[in-house]
Motif scaffolding. Structure first.
Motif, PDB file in Angstrom:
ATOM      1  N   PRO A  76      39.460  49.076  28.792  1.00 58.04           N
ATOM      2  CA  PRO A  76      38.549  50.185  28.516  1.00 58.04           C
ATOM      3  C   PRO A  76      37.517  49.778  27.476  1.00 58.04           C
ATOM      4  CG  PRO A  76      40.682  50.555  27.476  1.00 58.04           C
ATOM      5  CD  PRO A  76      40.834  49.346  28.323  1.00 58.04           C
ATOM      6  N   ALA A  77      36.323  50.340  27.600  1.00 59.39           N
ATOM      7  CA  ALA A  77      35.260  50.058  26.641  1.00 59.39           C
ATOM      8  C   ALA A  77      35.683  50.480  25.243  1.00 59.39           C
ATOM      9  CB  ALA A  77      33.992  50.797  27.048  1.00 59.39           C
ATOM     10  N   GLN A  78      35.289  49.682  24.254  1.00 59.43           N
ATOM     11  CA  GLN A  78      35.615  49.982  22.869  1.00 59.43           C
ATOM     12  C   GLN A  78      34.507  50.811  22.239  1.00 59.43           C
ATOM     13  OE1 GLN A  78      38.712  48.972  21.726  1.00 59.43           O
ATOM     14  NE2 GLN A  78      38.849  48.421  23.899  1.00 59.43           N
ATOM     15  N   PRO A  79      34.857  51.830  21.449  1.00 64.10           N
ATOM     16  CA  PRO A  79      33.838  52.666  20.819  1.00 64.10           C
ATOM     17  C   PRO A  79      32.856  51.825  20.001  1.00 64.10           C
ATOM     18  CG  PRO A  79      36.020  53.623  20.531  1.00 64.10           C
ATOM     19  CD  PRO A  79      36.233  52.256  21.121  1.00 64.10           C
ATOM     20  N   GLY A  80      31.578  52.111  20.194  1.00 67.99           N
ATOM     21  CA  GLY A  80      30.543  51.414  19.443  1.00 67.99           C
ATOM     22  C   GLY A  80      30.161  50.053  19.988  1.00 67.99           C
ATOM     23  N   ASN A  81      30.858  49.589  21.034  1.00 70.71           N
ATOM     24  CA  ASN A  81      30.543  48.291  21.613  1.00 70.71           C
ATOM     25  C   ASN A  81      29.596  48.474  22.796  1.00 70.71           C
ATOM     26  OD1 ASN A  81      30.443  45.725  22.645  1.00 70.71           O
ATOM     27  ND2 ASN A  81      32.629  45.543  23.079  1.00 70.71           N
ATOM     28  N   PRO A  82      28.350  47.965  22.694  1.00 66.40           N
ATOM     29  CA  PRO A  82      27.396  48.137  23.799  1.00 66.40           C
ATOM     30  C   PRO A  82      27.691  47.227  24.984  1.00 66.40           C
ATOM     31  CG  PRO A  82      26.425  46.798  22.079  1.00 66.40           C
ATOM     32  CD  PRO A  82      27.758  47.256  21.557  1.00 66.40           C
ATOM     33  N   TYR A  83      28.599  46.279  24.813  1.00 67.99           N
ATOM     34  CA  TYR A  83      28.936  45.319  25.866  1.00 67.99           C
ATOM     35  C   TYR A  83      29.945  45.988  26.795  1.00 67.99           C
ATOM     36  CZ  TYR A  83      29.901  40.613  27.740  1.00 67.99           C
ATOM     37  OH  TYR A  83      30.027  39.504  28.545  1.00 67.99           O
ATOM     38  N   VAL A  84      29.446  46.804  27.720  1.00 65.06           N
ATOM     39  CA  VAL A  84      30.318  47.624  28.549  1.00 65.06           C
ATOM     40  C   VAL A  84      29.818  47.589  29.984  1.00 65.06           C
ATOM     41  CG1 VAL A  84      29.027  49.759  28.081  1.00 65.06           C
ATOM     42  CG2 VAL A  84      31.442  49.887  28.755  1.00 65.06           C
ATOM     43  N   ASN A  85      30.753  47.818  30.922  1.00 66.49           N
ATOM     44  CA  ASN A  85      30.478  47.738  32.351  1.00 66.49           C
ATOM     45  C   ASN A  85      29.865  46.372  32.691  1.00 66.49           C
ATOM     46  OD1 ASN A  85      31.475  50.338  32.962  1.00 66.49           O
ATOM     47  ND2 ASN A  85      29.574  51.231  32.186  1.00 66.49           N
ATOM     48  N   VAL A  86      30.591  45.351  32.264  1.00 67.03           N
ATOM     49  CA  VAL A  86      30.163  43.979  32.479  1.00 67.03           C
ATOM     50  C   VAL A  86      31.384  43.080  32.632  1.00 67.03           C
ATOM     51  CG1 VAL A  86      30.031  43.497  30.004  1.00 67.03           C
ATOM     52  CG2 VAL A  86      28.688  42.127  31.592  1.00 67.03           C
ATOM     53  N   TRP A  87      31.271  42.105  33.505  1.00 66.76           N
ATOM     54  CA  TRP A  87      32.316  41.110  33.708  1.00 66.76           C
ATOM     55  C   TRP A  87      32.104  39.939  32.760  1.00 66.76           C
ATOM     56  CZ3 TRP A  87      36.693  41.153  36.557  1.00 66.76           C
ATOM     57  CH2 TRP A  87      36.841  42.156  37.528  1.00 66.76           C
ATOM     58  N   THR A  88      33.191  39.405  32.225  1.00 67.25           N
ATOM     59  CA  THR A  88      33.154  38.238  31.343  1.00 67.25           C
ATOM     60  C   THR A  88      33.913  37.085  31.994  1.00 67.25           C
ATOM     61  OG1 THR A  88      33.077  39.608  29.347  1.00 67.25           O
ATOM     62  CG2 THR A  88      33.789  37.331  29.070  1.00 67.25           C
ATOM     63  N   THR A  89      33.329  35.905  31.912  1.00 66.11           N
ATOM     64  CA  THR A  89      33.987  34.679  32.358  1.00 66.11           C
ATOM     65  C   THR A  89      34.565  33.961  31.142  1.00 66.11           C
ATOM     66  OG1 THR A  89      32.520  34.413  34.264  1.00 66.11           O
ATOM     67  CG2 THR A  89      33.608  32.432  33.458  1.00 66.11           C
ATOM     68  N   TYR A  90      35.775  33.408  31.298  1.00 65.97           N
ATOM     69  CA  TYR A  90      36.447  32.659  30.228  1.00 65.97           C
ATOM     70  C   TYR A  90      36.637  31.219  30.674  1.00 65.97           C
ATOM     71  CZ  TYR A  90      37.622  37.231  28.251  1.00 65.97           C
ATOM     72  OH  TYR A  90      37.553  38.489  27.721  1.00 65.97           O
ATOM     73  N   LEU A  91      36.388  30.295  29.748  1.00 68.03           N
ATOM     74  CA  LEU A  91      36.603  28.880  29.997  1.00 68.03           C
ATOM     75  C   LEU A  91      37.889  28.431  29.321  1.00 68.03           C
ATOM     76  CD1 LEU A  91      32.971  27.540  29.426  1.00 68.03           C
ATOM     77  CD2 LEU A  91      33.995  28.490  31.512  1.00 68.03           C
ATOM     78  N   ALA A  92      38.623  27.556  29.993  1.00 61.49           N
ATOM     79  CA  ALA A  92      39.911  27.100  29.484  1.00 61.49           C
ATOM     80  C   ALA A  92      39.724  26.146  28.305  1.00 61.49           C
ATOM     81  CB  ALA A  92      40.687  26.394  30.593  1.00 61.49           C
ATOM     82  N   THR A  93      40.609  26.254  27.337  1.00 59.50           N
ATOM     83  CA  THR A  93      40.615  25.332  26.206  1.00 59.50           C
ATOM     84  C   THR A  93      42.051  25.109  25.749  1.00 59.50           C
ATOM     85  OG1 THR A  93      39.926  24.982  23.910  1.00 59.50           O
ATOM     86  CG2 THR A  93      40.209  27.267  24.617  1.00 59.50           C
ATOM     87  N   PRO A  94      42.383  23.893  25.336  1.00 56.65           N
ATOM     88  CA  PRO A  94      43.724  23.661  24.798  1.00 56.65           C
ATOM     89  C   PRO A  94      43.842  24.102  23.340  1.00 56.65           C
ATOM     90  CG  PRO A  94      42.507  21.612  24.831  1.00 56.65           C
ATOM     91  CD  PRO A  94      41.633  22.640  25.503  1.00 56.65           C
ATOM     92  N   ASP A  95      42.694  24.374  22.693  1.00 63.50           N
ATOM     93  CA  ASP A  95      42.691  24.722  21.269  1.00 63.50           C
ATOM     94  C   ASP A  95      41.470  25.581  20.994  1.00 63.50           C
ATOM     95  OD1 ASP A  95      42.498  24.873  18.491  1.00 63.50           O
ATOM     96  OD2 ASP A  95      43.162  22.806  18.182  1.00 63.50           O
ATOM     97  N   VAL A  96      41.631  26.908  21.009  1.00 62.14           N
ATOM     98  CA  VAL A  96      40.485  27.796  20.874  1.00 62.14           C
ATOM     99  C   VAL A  96      39.857  27.722  19.483  1.00 62.14           C
ATOM    100  CG1 VAL A  96      41.754  29.873  20.176  1.00 62.14           C
ATOM    101  CG2 VAL A  96      39.653  30.096  21.527  1.00 62.14           C
TER     102      VAL A  96
END
Length: 259
Positions: free
Chosen positions: A62-82
């Motif tokens: 669910p969208a977080q209050p105050g966060n304008p980054y909403v109704n959008v898909w995010t891609t994640y890249l794999a890392t062994p050490d973030v």
């Protein structure tokens, strides 16, 4: 369906959606792709896990209050050490939007702004490896950065995520490079500086495989979604841009139409 273990370091490994209406979005994606979903408890913020054929394929929150980054898909890249990746992102000219954090039992994550202005996530797998089904109907098929600053994006992903970059085309009309991992091209970077409207920033977009692009487009409309870009044929398949009923955009890809 073909499966894999963990993704190669630097390659796309997960997608999730921030939405303003979890129930409506879940209904849409389940009906469109045949996904099933399960909602976690409050300790995970109500995070939703989508699955296909019993394997995790995408997430939703669910969208977080105050966060304008909403109704959008995010891609994640794999890392062994973030944590190391966060340092590399900063050194390569990006910004850390969300510091590395632990998702209990599942893994660690962070969010970044790349050097061209695109938002990208990073995922360090724990018990959750990311999606394990790829390139089949209902599963992720491709990922690309649509960028306004191609010349900044290429060295950023090389230096921050260890990409091996392979130019696909380098003409005034079309510039595109792929990220190659263990011999496979798994993501792309597209120079959209001439085509993106001024108000649209650089962004990642993901493609979901479908069996029939035109049938999927018709189903999208039945389910209350929109089709910002009608289907077109390419040498890689028949594609279309879709928007879910809340406005989140993504791509679909299927076989080239015949007949």
């Amino acid at each position: 369906m073909p499966t894999r273990g963990t993704a190669p370091a630097g390659a796309p490994c997960w997608i999730d959606l921030q939405t303003s209406d979890v129930d409506r979005a879940a209904t849409f994606y389940d009906a469109l792709f045949g996904w099933t979903h399960e909602t976690s408890g409050p300790e995970y913020g109500g995070y939703v896990m989508f699955s296909t054929s019993g394997a995790p394929v995408a997430g939703m929150m669910p969208a977080q209050p105050g966060n304008p980054y909403v109704n959008v898909w995010t891609t994640y890249l794999a890392t062994p050490d973030v944590d190391a990746t966060a340092r590399s992102v900063a050194a390569a000219g990006g910004n850390v939007l969300m510091e590395p954090m632990t998702v209990p039992d599942a893994g660690r994550m962070a969010m970044f702004l790349d050097a061209s202005g695109g938002v990208i996530g990073a995922w360090q797998p724990g018990e959750h490896p990311g999606f394990v089904t790829v390139g089949e109907a209902g599963a992720p098929a491709w990922f690309e950065l649509v960028t306004k600053d191609y010349d900044a994006a290429l060295p950023f992903y090389r230096d921050a995520f260890g990409w091996t970059l392979v130019p696909l085309s380098d003409t005034d009309e079309f510039r595109y490079s792929t990220g190659r991992f263990d011999g496979d091209d798994l993501a792309g970077i597209y120079d959209a500086s001439r085509t993106l409207p001024a108000e649209v920033p650089s962004h990642w977009q993901m493609f979901v495989q479908v069996e029939d692009t035109d049938a999927a487009v018709a189903r999208v409309r039945e389910l209350g979604g929109e089709v910002p870009t009608e289907p077109w044929d390419t040498e890689y398949g028949r594609m279309a841009q879709i928007a879910d009923p809340l406005g989140a955009r993504f791509m679909i890809s299927g076989p080239v139409a015949t007949g």
